[in-house]
Design a protein around this motif. Structure first.
Motif, short mmCIF file in Angstrom:
data_model
loop_
_atom_site.label_atom_id
_atom_site.label_comp_id
_atom_site.label_asym_id
_atom_site.label_seq_id
_atom_site.Cartn_x
_atom_site.Cartn_y
_atom_site.Cartn_z
N UNK B 46 0.80 -1.23 0.00
CA UNK B 46 0.00 0.00 0.00
C UNK B 46 0.83 1.28 0.00
N UNK B 47 1.85 1.33 -0.88
CA UNK B 47 2.59 2.58 -1.01
C UNK B 47 1.67 3.63 -1.65
N UNK B 48 1.63 4.84 -1.08
CA UNK B 48 0.71 5.86 -1.60
C UNK B 48 1.15 6.36 -2.98
N UNK B 49 0.21 6.34 -3.92
CA UNK B 49 0.51 6.69 -5.31
C UNK B 49 -0.49 7.76 -5.78
N UNK B 62 -7.25 0.84 -17.10
CA UNK B 62 -6.89 -0.54 -16.84
C UNK B 62 -5.50 -0.65 -16.18
N UNK B 63 -4.58 0.20 -16.67
CA UNK B 63 -3.22 0.20 -16.12
C UNK B 63 -3.23 0.61 -14.65
N UNK B 68 -2.89 -0.81 -8.75
CA UNK B 68 -3.51 -0.80 -7.43
C UNK B 68 -3.86 -2.22 -6.96
N UNK B 69 -4.35 -3.04 -7.93
CA UNK B 69 -4.79 -4.37 -7.51
C UNK B 69 -3.62 -5.28 -7.18
N UNK B 75 -3.93 4.00 -4.47
CA UNK B 75 -4.16 5.26 -5.15
C UNK B 75 -4.71 6.27 -4.15
N UNK B 76 -3.97 7.35 -3.87
CA UNK B 76 -4.47 8.31 -2.89
C UNK B 76 -5.07 9.55 -3.55
N UNK B 77 -4.64 9.85 -4.80
CA UNK B 77 -5.14 11.07 -5.42
C UNK B 77 -4.96 11.00 -6.93
#
Lengths: 238, 367
Positions: B46-49, B62-63, B68-69, B75-77
Motif C-alpha cells: 500500500x505505497x501511496x501513489x 486498466x493500467x 492498485x490491484x 491510489x491516494x489522489x
C-alpha cells in the motif's frame, strides 16, 4: 626453620633493576613485615615470591620449593590477599568460601568444615548468605584473610591488607594475624602504617631496590636511635 | 576437574545474580528479531501513489487498476497538474507519481512510441528504488499481455528469485541477528567478565592459586558457550515459527557451524581481554572493533558486492561475513559441507590464529 630463603633475588626490566639482589630469610610462624617507599621494589619482590612474576636472578625457595623451577608446587602452599579487596562482591560469603575451596581442590567435606570454621572465626554465621558487597570493609578484610587461608597454607602473603580502615578495625585484623602465626602459619605482610610495623616480629625496609635494614622493631629503633618505626623509616628513606 | 567445576559454578552465580545482564541476554535477541521483522523491513504494501491521467481512456484506467490491484500500491489522489502532484510530494502524502501521456491507448495500439513517467521520492533512496522496480515490473507485464501478436519482436524477460522467491526479508535478517547476538554474548560478555576480574583484583588471586591459566579461561567461557548456543536456538525458533524462515539443510551441521562461530567469537573476546585492563576498555574495544563492523560490513545490512574495494577487504576479515554465508547456505539453500568447506576453513583458521595471539599476549604479561 626457614620457610622463605631469598639469596640475591633480582628482577630487571630492560636496563632498570627493580629488585637488586636482595637476600633474607623468614622463619616458620613469624610475622614478617616487608616495608618500603612506593617504587622501592616492594611490590615487584612480593609478586616474584607469589609466582606472578618470574625472577631474573638469584636462588629462592618458598615453602621448601624452588621459585624458578617448582612454582606450581609453591602455589599450593601459599595464600594471598591483595591490596585490592579480592573477594567476589556479588557472591555470598558462603559462595566465596566454596569457590576458593574448590579452586584449591579441597574435598566437599573439607570445604564444609572450613566454611563452618571461617564463619565462626570471622563471626559471620548470621550473614553467611549475604552478598560480600554488603559487608563493612573491616569485615570484608578479615573474611578475605580467612579465605586466603582456606587451604591451610604454610605462608600467607598480605599486600597492604588494612588500607582504608580505622585503627580499631586494624587492631582486630592483627589479632587474627597473631592467632594464625601462633598456629604455625608464616605471615608475610606489606604495610604503609608504621604502627602496624611495630606489631611485626621482624621487619625489612627496602630502599631503591635493596634491603636497607632488617631486624626486630626493637633492634632497628636502637640501631637508628629512633623512638618509633616511623622515625626509622624516614631516616632510611631520606 | 573439580576446580574447573567450581569455577563454572561461580560464573553461573555471577550471571544469575546479575538480573540486568540476564534481561539483556535473553530480551535482546527477541527484541532484535521482532524489530527487524516488523519495523526494519524492505517489503512494502500500500505505497501511496498519485496518478495524473491525461489520457483518460480504457487502457489507462486498466493500467491504474492493475497497479492498485497488485496490493503494493494504493491510489491516494488523481491530481490534474504537475504542480498539484508536486504539492503532494512535498506534503509527503505520496511516494510515487505516475504520469500517463495523452493518447496513451491510441499510440499504444498504433505501435507508436509512448512513454509513461514514474516519479519517486528519492529522499529515501532504497524505498524509491524498490517502488520503481515494482512499478516497472507491473507495467512490463501489462505491456506483454496487451501487445501480443506475431509482429511483436520484444524480448521477454522472465525473472525468478531463487532461494527466496517472495523476497522475505526475514530470510536475510534472521541469520544476521544470530551472527550479531552470538558475537555480542561470546566476544563482548567474555571480554567484559575477564576484564572485570582484572579490575577487581580477583584475577591476581586466581593466578596465585594452583589453577592453570587454561582452566581459568575454560571456566570463564563455558557458561557463555552454553548461553550463546541457547540464544542461537531461540532466534532460529523465533525465525521458524514467527517468520517462516526454513532450515532446509542439516540441523546438526547448523549447530556445528554455530559452535564454530561461537569459538571464533570467544577467542576474539579473550584476545580483547588480554589487552584491556578495565571493563570500560573491553566494552569500547568490543563495540567498535567487533560489533559495528559486523553489523555494517558483514553483508547483513549492506551487500558486500556493492562496497568499495577497501571495505570489501575489511569485510573479508570479519568472522560474521563467513558465518552468515554458512547460515544462509544451510538454512536457505540446504547446502552441505562440499559447498561450504571454504568459509568453514576460514573461521577455523581465524580461531586458531586468535587463540595463539591471546596465548602469546598472556605469556608476555606473566613474564
Amino acid at each position: 626453620m626457614n620457610v622463605i630463603t631469598a639469596t640475591n633475588l633480582t628482577k630487571t626490566f630492560g636496563n632498570f633493576t627493580a629488585v637488586d639482589a636482595i637476600s633474607f630469610a623468614v622463619k616458620r610462624g613469624e610475622v614478617f613485615g616487608f616495608l618500603g617507599a612506593n617504587g622501592a621494589g616492594k611490590t615487584t619482590a612480593i609478586k616474584m615470591l607469589i609466582g606472578l612474576s618470574k625472577p631474573s636472578g638469584g636462588s629462592t625457595t618458598v615453602a621448601g620449593f624452588d621459585l624458578t623451577t617448582q612454582s606450581e608446587k609453591i602455589k599450593e602452599r601459599i595464600g594471598y590477599m591483595s591490596q585490592k579487596f579480592s573477594l567476589y562482591e556479588d557472591l555470598s560469603v558462603r559462595q566465596n568460601i566454596n569457590f576458593y575451596g574448590g579452586v584449591y581442590g579441597l574435598s566437599r567435606k573439607t570445604i564444609r568444615s572450613q566454611t563452618a570454621r571461617i564463619l565462626d572465626e570471622v563471626e559471620l554465621q548470621a550473614n553467611a548468605n549475604d552478598k560480600v558487597g554488603s559487608l563493612p570493609l573491616g569485615w570484608k578484610q578479615r573474611l578475605s584473610f580467612a579465605v586466603a587461608s582456606v587451604h591451610d597454607p604454610d605462608i600467607v602473603f598480605l599486600d597492604e591488607p588494612t588500607g582504608g580502615v580505622d585503627p580499631a578495625t586494624r587492631r582486630q585484623f592483627w589479632e587474627m594475624i597473631y592467632a594464625a602465626a601462633a598456629g604455625g602459619r608464616t605471615i608475610f605482610v606489606t604495610t604503609h602504617y608504621m604502627d602496624e610495623a611495630e606489631y611485626c616480629d621482624r621487619i625489612s625496609i627496602m630502599v631503591a631496590g635493596k634491603i636497607a635494614a632488617l631486624g626486630t622493631p626493637g633492634e632497628l629503633k636502637q640501631q637508628y636511635q629512633a623512638n618509633s618505626m616511623g622515625e626509622v623509616f624516614l631516616r632510611l628513606v631520606r | 576437574m573439580q576446580s574447573y567445576l567450581a569455577f563454572v559454578r561461580k560464573e553461573f552465580y555471577h550471571i544469575l545474580r546479575d538480573t540486568r545482564t540476564l534481561v539483556i541476554l535473553f530480551g535482546m535477541p527477541i527484541a532484535q528479531v521482532l524489530i527487524f521483522g516488523y519495523a526494519v523491513t524492505n517489503e512494502f504494501r500500500d505505497a501511496p501513489v498519485a496518478v495524473i491521467d491525461n489520457a483518460r481512456d480504457e487502457l489507462s484506467r486498466e493500467l491504474v487498476h492493475e497497479l492498485v490491484s497488485s496490493g503494493y500500491f494504493k491510489l491516494v489522489d488523481q491530481p490534474a497538474t504537475a504542480d498539484e502532484l508536486d504539492a503532494l510530494f512535498r506534503a509527503g502524502e505520496v511516494k510515487l507519481g505516475v504520469f500517463i501521456p495523452p493518447d496513451f491507448e491510441s499510440d499504444f495500439f498504433r505501435r507508436k512510441q509512448t512513454t509513461l513517467q514514474f516519479l519517486a521520492d528519492g529522499s529515501d533512496p532504497n524505498y524509491a528504488t524498490t517502488l520503481l522496480n515494482y512499478g516497472s515490473q507491473i507495467v512490463g507485464n501489462f505491456q506483454q499481455r496487451h501487445a501480443g501478436g506475431p509482429e511483436n519482436y520484444q524480448v521477454g524477460v522472465e525473472m525468478q528469485l531463487m532461494y527466496n522467491p517472495e523476497l522475505i526479508s526475514a530470510y536475510n535478517f534472521i541469520p544476521g541477528v544470530v551472527a550479531i547476538i552470538l558475537l555480542l554474548i561470546s566476544a563482548m560478555m567474555t571480554s567484559l567478565t575477564i576484564a572485570k576480574e582484572k579490575e577487581m583484583g580477583t584475577m591476581d588471586l586466581l593466578l596465585v592459586s594452583p589453577l592453570s591459566p587454561l582452566t581459568i579461561i575454560l571456566g570463564k567461557v563455558t557458561p557463555y558457550v552454553l548461553l550463546s548456543m541457547s540464544n542461537a536456538l531461540l532466534i532460529l525458533l523465533l525465525g521458524y515459527f514467527v517468520f517462516d524462515v526454513p532450515v532446509l539443510g542439516s540441523f546438526w551441521l547448523l549447530t556445528g557451524f554455530c559452535l564454530l562461530y561461537v569459538l571464533t567469537a570467544l577467542s576474539l573476546g579473550i584476545l580483547i581481554s588480554t589487552k584491556a585492563s578495565s571493563q570500560q576498555a573491553a566494552m569500547m574495544g568490543s563495540l567498535f572493533s567487533l560489533l559495528m563492523p559486523s553489523m555494517l560490513l558483514s553483508g547483513f545490512i549492506f551487500p558486500i558486492t556493492s562496497m568499495p574495494w577497501m571495505l570489501q577487504k575489511v569485510s573479508g576479515v570479519i568472522p560474521a561475513t563467513y558465518f552468515i554465508e554458512l547460515l544462509k547456505g544451510v538454512m536457505l539453500k540446504g547446502l552441505g559441507m562440499q559447498y561450504l568447506w571454504f568459509p568453514t576453513l576460514v573461521l577455523a583458521t581465524m580461531t586458531v590464529v586468535l587463540l595463539s595471539l591471546s596465548w602469546f599476549n598472556f605469556k608476555i604479561r606473566t613474564k
